[in-house]
Design a protein around this motif. Structure first.
Motif, PDB file in Angstrom:
ATOM      1  N   GLU A  10       0.848  -1.187   0.000  1.00 23.37           N
ATOM      2  CA  GLU A  10       0.000   0.000   0.000  1.00 23.37           C
ATOM      3  C   GLU A  10       0.885   1.240   0.000  1.00 23.37           C
ATOM      4  O   GLU A  10       1.871   1.315   0.728  1.00 23.37           O
ATOM      5  CB  GLU A  10      -0.912   0.003   1.231  1.00 23.37           C
ATOM      6  CG  GLU A  10      -1.926   1.131   1.255  1.00 23.37           C
ATOM      7  CD  GLU A  10      -2.913   1.007   2.417  1.00 23.37           C
ATOM      8  OE1 GLU A  10      -3.952   1.682   2.381  1.00 23.37           O
ATOM      9  OE2 GLU A  10      -2.635   0.223   3.353  1.00 23.37           O
ATOM     10  N   ASP A  11       0.532   2.193  -0.862  1.00 24.91           N
ATOM     11  CA  ASP A  11       1.243   3.460  -0.875  1.00 24.91           C
ATOM     12  C   ASP A  11       0.226   4.588  -0.764  1.00 24.91           C
ATOM     13  O   ASP A  11      -0.931   4.354  -0.406  1.00 24.91           O
ATOM     14  CB  ASP A  11       2.101   3.606  -2.137  1.00 24.91           C
ATOM     15  CG  ASP A  11       1.283   3.501  -3.429  1.00 24.91           C
ATOM     16  OD1 ASP A  11       0.046   3.704  -3.377  1.00 24.91           O
ATOM     17  OD2 ASP A  11       1.864   3.241  -4.489  1.00 24.91           O
ATOM     18  N   GLY A  12       0.655   5.800  -1.047  1.00 27.20           N
ATOM     19  CA  GLY A  12      -0.248   6.934  -0.918  1.00 27.20           C
ATOM     20  C   GLY A  12      -1.427   6.894  -1.865  1.00 27.20           C
ATOM     21  O   GLY A  12      -2.423   7.598  -1.656  1.00 27.20           O
ATOM     22  N   GLN A  25      -2.189  -2.169  -3.621  1.00 26.79           N
ATOM     23  CA  GLN A  25      -1.780  -2.760  -4.896  1.00 26.79           C
ATOM     24  C   GLN A  25      -2.774  -3.836  -5.310  1.00 26.79           C
ATOM     25  O   GLN A  25      -3.090  -4.744  -4.534  1.00 26.79           O
ATOM     26  CB  GLN A  25      -0.384  -3.358  -4.778  1.00 26.79           C
ATOM     27  CG  GLN A  25       0.095  -4.050  -6.055  1.00 26.79           C
ATOM     28  CD  GLN A  25       1.502  -4.570  -5.932  1.00 26.79           C
ATOM     29  OE1 GLN A  25       2.441  -3.799  -5.808  1.00 26.79           O
ATOM     30  NE2 GLN A  25       1.649  -5.883  -5.955  1.00 26.79           N
TER      31      GLN A  25
END
Length: 325
Positions: free
Chosen positions: A81-83, A87
């Protein structure tokens, strides 16, 4: 300690010091994954998973479930997980029976920008010519499933294939009148759908169908509408009491929606119907022992579903060598 041994140790240390820079200058290979291709034998079927890339889906796009419950389900599941979000893979599946090639969904091609659109290239890397594909079965008409009907030059990617799209999805996504009344956030998808199928319509290669109608040999379209009006899941008989269910967008958040099937996706056109379809497809797959191929399950997205009380769980397939041809 004797003198000769001291000299041997000193010599070894000197050689190590001299040799150190050689290790530091070792050539580094480019950091790149191998092609996104995976093969699985299911009875008499050879199923090839084709990776298209990943998209990011935000937690806020899950509806019908409290944010705290989402957090608890995601804890220790290690979903990247990113900003931008969690995914989420985009997969398509090539299925070979004898000399007949069937492609289920086609990926995004150029519709979603860089990092996606890898299905056609991975198909070639797997050793197949796109011109050999006999049928393209679409689970539904969203861009990440049908934009790949065209190649990077907007030319027909599968020149000899018949494309199968449900009558309900065709009636909705290919009709400009539907676009005018659709939510603002999905209106962009209508033009993409019309453009992707246009050359196949022109050549008489687009076949609209209703679940229950005659389809290519060994293929059954299961009504699983809800995500879109005409979403279908494709059950393909592999003989030997084996089958593979290519279920399209039955779910998008695997770490949440197996355990909580009532959690809906914001983009579902009919959330109540989507939840019912999710429960039905998971139950049938679990009870039938079918292989499942999921468009948004972690690549290769092949495995089984098992029941866990009133909910379900994902059982990824074990890596196995293919039998000799």
């Amino acid at each position: 300690m004797s003198f000769p041994r001291v000299r041997v140790l000193a010599t070894a240390l000197l050689l190590a010091t001299v040799a150190a820079p050689a290790f530091a200058t070792t050539t580094h290979h480019p950091l790149e994954q191998v092609p996104g291709v995976y093969h699985q034998q299911v009875g008499e079927l050879e199923v090839t998973a084709l990776f298209d890339g990943t998209v990011a889906l935000g937690r806020s796009e899950l509806v019908g479930i409290a944010p705290g419950a989402v957090t608890r389900l995601l804890n220790h599941r290690y979903v990247p997980e990113d900003g931008k979000g969690l995914q989420t893979a985009v997969n398509a599946y090539l299925i070979q029976r004898g000399n007949h090639l069937t492609l289920v969904d086609t990926g995004t091609a150029g519709c979603f920008g860089p990092g996606l659109g890898q299905v056609l290239g991975n198909l070639r890397k797997a050793g197949y010519d796109p011109a050999e594909v006999d049928d393209v079965l679409l689970t539904h008409a969203h861009p990440d499933h049908l934009c790949g009907l065209l190649d990077a030059q907007d030319q027909v990617a599968y020149p000899n294939a018949t494309v199968w799209l449900s009558e309900a999805d065709a009636a909705y996504w290919l009709d400009p009148a539907s676009e005018a009344g659709a939510p603002q956030g999905v209106r962009f998808a209508f033009a993409l759908a019309r453009e992707a199928v246009a050359p196949y319509v022109a050549s008489g290669k687009l076949h609209r169908f209703r679940p229950g109608q005659a389809l290519p040999n060994g293929v059954t379209a299961l009504d699983s509408h809800g995500h879109t009006p005409g979403h279908v899941s494709w059950k393909i008989d592999g003989g030997e009491r084996q089958a593979v269910l290519v279920w399209g967008d039955i779910l998008h958040f695997h770490a949440v929606q197996f355990a909580q099937p009532q959690a809906a996706y914001e983009a579902d056109s009919d959330r109540t119907a989507a939840i019912a379809s999710r429960r039905a497809m998971m139950a049938q797959a679990a009870d039938g022992g079918w292989w499942v191929a999921g468009a948004h399950l972690p690549f290769p997205g092949l495995g089984h579903v098992r029941r866990e009380g009133e909910a379900f769980a994902w059982v990824p397939g074990e890596f196995a060598p293919l039998p000799a041809r």
